[in-house]
Design a protein around this motif. Structure first.
Motif, PDB file in Angstrom:
ATOM      1  N   GLY A  42       0.819  -1.218   0.000  1.00  0.00           N
ATOM      2  CA  GLY A  42       0.000   0.000   0.000  1.00  0.00           C
ATOM      3  C   GLY A  42       0.846   1.258   0.000  1.00  0.00           C
ATOM      4  O   GLY A  42       0.552   2.223  -0.723  1.00  0.00           O
ATOM      5  N   VAL A  43       1.905   1.264   0.802  1.00  0.00           N
ATOM      6  CA  VAL A  43       2.818   2.412   0.802  1.00  0.00           C
ATOM      7  C   VAL A  43       3.421   2.579  -0.591  1.00  0.00           C
ATOM      8  O   VAL A  43       3.485   3.691  -1.128  1.00  0.00           O
ATOM      9  CB  VAL A  43       3.921   2.258   1.874  1.00  0.00           C
ATOM     10  N   ASN A  44       3.827   1.467  -1.200  1.00  0.00           N
ATOM     11  CA  ASN A  44       4.407   1.545  -2.544  1.00  0.00           C
ATOM     12  C   ASN A  44       3.418   2.123  -3.560  1.00  0.00           C
ATOM     13  O   ASN A  44       3.799   2.932  -4.417  1.00  0.00           O
ATOM     14  CB  ASN A  44       4.877   0.170  -3.005  1.00  0.00           C
ATOM     15  N   GLN A  45       2.158   1.719  -3.483  1.00  0.00           N
ATOM     16  CA  GLN A  45       1.159   2.235  -4.422  1.00  0.00           C
ATOM     17  C   GLN A  45       0.884   3.711  -4.182  1.00  0.00           C
ATOM     18  O   GLN A  45       0.722   4.492  -5.114  1.00  0.00           O
ATOM     19  CB  GLN A  45      -0.128   1.413  -4.336  1.00  0.00           C
ATOM     20  N   MET A  46       0.862   4.123  -2.903  1.00  0.00           N
ATOM     21  CA  MET A  46       0.670   5.539  -2.594  1.00  0.00           C
ATOM     22  C   MET A  46       1.826   6.364  -3.140  1.00  0.00           C
ATOM     23  O   MET A  46       1.622   7.415  -3.753  1.00  0.00           O
ATOM     24  CB  MET A  46       0.551   5.744  -1.080  1.00  0.00           C
ATOM     25  N   VAL A  47       3.045   5.894  -2.935  1.00  0.00           N
ATOM     26  CA  VAL A  47       4.221   6.610  -3.424  1.00  0.00           C
ATOM     27  C   VAL A  47       4.175   6.720  -4.949  1.00  0.00           C
ATOM     28  O   VAL A  47       4.439   7.785  -5.514  1.00  0.00           O
ATOM     29  CB  VAL A  47       5.513   5.921  -2.940  1.00  0.00           C
ATOM     30  N   ALA A  48       3.823   5.633  -5.622  1.00  0.00           N
ATOM     31  CA  ALA A  48       3.713   5.664  -7.083  1.00  0.00           C
ATOM     32  C   ALA A  48       2.668   6.681  -7.525  1.00  0.00           C
ATOM     33  O   ALA A  48       2.895   7.464  -8.465  1.00  0.00           O
ATOM     34  CB  ALA A  48       3.361   4.273  -7.610  1.00  0.00           C
ATOM     35  N   PHE A  49       1.523   6.681  -6.848  1.00  0.00           N
ATOM     36  CA  PHE A  49       0.457   7.632  -7.174  1.00  0.00           C
ATOM     37  C   PHE A  49       0.933   9.072  -6.966  1.00  0.00           C
ATOM     38  O   PHE A  49       0.770   9.927  -7.847  1.00  0.00           O
ATOM     39  CB  PHE A  49      -0.782   7.350  -6.304  1.00  0.00           C
ATOM     40  N   LEU A  50       1.528   9.357  -5.812  1.00  0.00           N
ATOM     41  CA  LEU A  50       1.946  10.728  -5.517  1.00  0.00           C
ATOM     42  C   LEU A  50       3.043  11.200  -6.459  1.00  0.00           C
ATOM     43  O   LEU A  50       2.989  12.320  -6.975  1.00  0.00           O
ATOM     44  CB  LEU A  50       2.398  10.842  -4.059  1.00  0.00           C
ATOM     45  N   ALA A  51       4.037  10.353  -6.698  1.00  0.00           N
ATOM     46  CA  ALA A  51       5.117  10.746  -7.599  1.00  0.00           C
ATOM     47  C   ALA A  51       4.589  11.003  -9.004  1.00  0.00           C
ATOM     48  O   ALA A  51       4.964  11.986  -9.649  1.00  0.00           O
ATOM     49  CB  ALA A  51       6.195   9.659  -7.618  1.00  0.00           C
TER      50      ALA A  51
END
Length: 154
Positions: A42-51
């Motif tokens: 989930g953290v990885n998906q959030m980071v991908a979304f934000l970046a």
């Protein structure tokens, strides 16, 4: 460090293991049965979304699951601002959609497709359990929730 041209591993490394653990703990307050492994994803998906949102001309929309992590991160303002600045923006704004009810499912599906396509184009991997249009995640607020606004004008 400021990343102007980012690679997915560089961006993911901006979130320390300690911060990851805190974000997972925060999300667990509303998603009690999330595992540590699912939390990492989930953290990885959030980071991908934000970046990706910092590079997109179109406003992007998180899934409900990704939005849980984003809400947790926004509340930790010091590392959130540091993360935003590392991506070359002052702050990645969280802009709730005025249509909280999601009255147009077709628009929601289109917003999710635009978002996942943009994340893939940025070089990140989509985890289907976090995106309803990928067929594995539970349905979410789709278009009716929040969008990004890295410069405040979206």
């Amino acid at each position: 460090m400021t990343i102007t041209q980012f690679s997915p591993p560089e961006v993911q490394s901006l979130i320390s293991p300690e911060l990851r653990a805190l974000l997972i703990k925060d999300v667990r307050k509303t998603w009690q049965d999330i595992t540590d492994e699912m939390g990492e994803r989930g953290v990885n998906q959030m980071v991908a979304f934000l970046a990706t949102s910092t590079r997109s001309a179109e406003p992007l929309t998180p899934s409900l699951r990704v939005d849980l992590f984003w809400h947790a991160f926004v509340q930790r303002t010091v590392p959130y601002v540091t993360f935003s600045k590392s991506l070359g923006v002052d702050y990645i704004h969280h802009v709730p959609d005025e249509d909280e009810g999601g009255s147009d499912p077709e628009a929601g599906r289109a917003a999710m497709a635009l978002t996942t396509d943009a994340i893939r184009a940025a070089g990140f991997t989509i985890d289907a359990e976090f995106w309803p249009n990928e067929g594995a995640a539970d349905c979410s607020q789709c278009h009716a929730g929040c969008t990004d606004s890295p410069v405040g004008g979206k």
